[in-house]
Design a protein around this motif. Structure first.
Motif, short mmCIF file in Angstrom:
data_model
loop_
_atom_site.label_atom_id
_atom_site.label_comp_id
_atom_site.label_asym_id
_atom_site.label_seq_id
_atom_site.Cartn_x
_atom_site.Cartn_y
_atom_site.Cartn_z
N UNK A 51 0.83 -1.21 0.00
CA UNK A 51 0.00 0.00 0.00
C UNK A 51 0.85 1.25 0.00
N UNK A 52 2.12 1.13 -0.38
CA UNK A 52 3.05 2.24 -0.27
C UNK A 52 3.74 2.21 1.08
N UNK A 53 4.60 3.20 1.31
CA UNK A 53 5.37 3.24 2.55
C UNK A 53 4.81 4.22 3.56
N UNK A 54 4.37 5.39 3.09
CA UNK A 54 3.94 6.46 3.99
C UNK A 54 2.43 6.60 3.92
N UNK A 55 1.74 6.05 4.93
CA UNK A 55 0.29 6.07 4.96
C UNK A 55 -0.18 6.96 6.10
N UNK A 56 -1.23 7.71 5.84
CA UNK A 56 -1.81 8.56 6.87
C UNK A 56 -3.06 7.91 7.44
N UNK A 57 -3.12 7.80 8.76
CA UNK A 57 -4.36 7.43 9.46
C UNK A 57 -5.19 8.70 9.54
N UNK A 58 -6.04 8.89 8.56
CA UNK A 58 -6.69 10.19 8.35
C UNK A 58 -7.80 10.44 9.36
N UNK A 59 -7.85 11.67 9.83
CA UNK A 59 -8.99 12.10 10.64
C UNK A 59 -10.26 12.09 9.78
N UNK A 60 -11.39 12.18 10.43
CA UNK A 60 -12.67 12.31 9.73
C UNK A 60 -13.20 13.72 9.98
N UNK A 61 -13.13 14.61 8.99
CA UNK A 61 -13.67 15.95 9.17
C UNK A 61 -15.20 15.94 9.32
N UNK A 62 -15.68 16.66 10.32
CA UNK A 62 -17.11 16.81 10.56
C UNK A 62 -17.53 18.26 10.34
N UNK A 63 -18.82 18.45 10.15
CA UNK A 63 -19.38 19.79 10.09
C UNK A 63 -19.25 20.44 11.47
N UNK A 64 -19.44 21.78 11.56
CA UNK A 64 -19.16 22.48 12.83
C UNK A 64 -19.88 21.92 14.05
N UNK A 65 -21.08 21.39 13.90
CA UNK A 65 -21.78 20.82 15.05
C UNK A 65 -21.37 19.38 15.32
N UNK A 66 -20.63 18.78 14.42
CA UNK A 66 -20.16 17.42 14.61
C UNK A 66 -21.18 16.35 14.31
N UNK A 67 -22.32 16.73 13.74
CA UNK A 67 -23.39 15.76 13.55
C UNK A 67 -23.42 15.17 12.15
N UNK A 68 -22.47 15.56 11.28
CA UNK A 68 -22.45 15.03 9.92
C UNK A 68 -21.03 15.11 9.38
N UNK A 69 -20.76 14.28 8.36
CA UNK A 69 -19.47 14.36 7.68
C UNK A 69 -19.38 15.66 6.90
N UNK A 70 -18.20 16.25 6.90
CA UNK A 70 -17.90 17.39 6.03
C UNK A 70 -17.25 16.81 4.78
N UNK A 71 -18.06 16.36 3.83
CA UNK A 71 -17.52 15.65 2.67
C UNK A 71 -16.63 16.53 1.79
N UNK A 72 -16.97 17.81 1.55
CA UNK A 72 -16.00 18.64 0.82
C UNK A 72 -14.67 18.75 1.58
N UNK A 73 -14.74 18.89 2.90
CA UNK A 73 -13.52 18.95 3.70
C UNK A 73 -12.75 17.63 3.66
N UNK A 74 -13.47 16.52 3.69
CA UNK A 74 -12.85 15.20 3.55
C UNK A 74 -12.03 15.14 2.27
#
Length: 300
Positions: free
Chosen positions: A8-31
């Motif tokens: 899978x390559x050498x340098x992998x990021x365990x990526x955070x999950x961006x949420x909308x400001x209230x935290x109740x939904x994914x921020x898909x554009x931010x993702x």
């Protein structure tokens, strides 16, 4: 120096999950913005979604699938995208694995079932059941400090015989055990604790899966690049330069998700809040993270 196969390559990021400001939904554009940034300009080779850093305990199955689809769209077909499918229930893990494969994941990160602390024979049966249910590769995730149970080296040796179990993310802090398995199998080992990125590479690991890479991917991979060029002194220098930020993000009493989101927010990058029961970092913590990040990037 010879570099082992890195599926899978050498340098992998365990990526955070961006949420909308209230935290109740994914921020898909931010993702998608963050995913694209992480793999651009020689940063990360691949991304690992829906792991510990991605707050998988507090995202729904539908959100996990949506995250994979959004990232796959953002980075295209050539960047490896793995996703966490682990749970405390084997049948649920199998269902998550199948959904992830359908959503376009290139591989699965499968953590040990947590809390119930199954014995080694049950652990082995769990991982085999998941690997048997899909057609994509599996990366075992050994993090006994969170799950309460170790995937013992002898168990890993047996699991390595499965054709779809190809890699392991190592957060066990057992250099001897890891080195023995690396020497005896074709498994691709990935350091899951940044302070061991270089030590594990020196005994045959292929790379890392890193939370700190959300903010500083180039600094982390510089140590691997130098080592693979045969310049061990430079690799040691690069590795040492990352340690102040690594310590603040990963060993200062807060989960890496909290510190990563605090730092990314301070840098003006997509992150959003953490979901409860996690709580945001205090201002002084964020200030310290930002200072360490700025010092690291100045050195680069």
């Amino acid at each position: 120096m010879t570099t082992p196969a890195a599926p899978f390559g050498r340098a992998l990021c365990a990526m955070i999950t961006p949420f909308t400001p209230r935290g109740d939904a994914l921020d898909l554009p931010g993702v998608q913005q963050l995913a694209s940034r992480l793999v651009s300009n020689g940063g990360c080779d691949g991304l690992v979604l829906n792991g510990t850093t991605g707050e998988s305990p507090t995202t729904s199955d539908a959100e996990k699938t949506a995250l994979v689809r959004a990232v796959r769209e953002a980075v295209g077909p050539d960047v490896p995208v793995l996703t966490g499918v682990g749970s405390a229930h084997t049948a649920h893990t199998v269902e998550l694995a199948r959904q992830a494969e359908l959503a376009g994941a290139d591989g699965l990160l499968v953590v040990s079932p947590y809390y119930s602390r199954p014995p080694q024979a049950a652990l082995e049966a769990h991982f085999r059941r998941v690997a048997d249910s899909v057609g994509v590769p599996v990366m075992l995730y050994d993090i006994p400090g969170r799950t309460g149970v170790r995937i013992e080296p002898d168990t890993v040796l047996r699991l390595a015989e499965h054709p779809r179990i190809t890699a392991l993310k190592d957060c066990a802090f057992d250099l001897l055990g890891s080195a023995k398995v690396i020497a005896s199998t074709g498994l691709a080992y990935y350091a899951g604790s940044e302070e061991l990125n270089l030590p594990l590479r020196a005994v045959g690991a292929v790379g890392f899966v890193s939370t700190v890479a959300n903010a500083a991917p180039h600094a982390l991979r510089a140590a691997l690049d130098a080592y693979d060029r045969g310049d061990v002194a430079a690799a040691t220098r690069h590795h040492g330069r990352t340690l102040p930020l690594v310590e603040l993000m990963m060993a200062a009493g807060l989960p890496g998700t909290v510190t990563a989101k605090a730092l990314l927010t301070a840098l003006g990058l997509p992150a959003g809040p953490v979901r409860e029961p996690l709580q945001p970092a205090a201002t002084e913590v964020t200030d310290g993270l930002l200072a360490a990040y700025e010092e690291l990037t100045r050195q680069d």
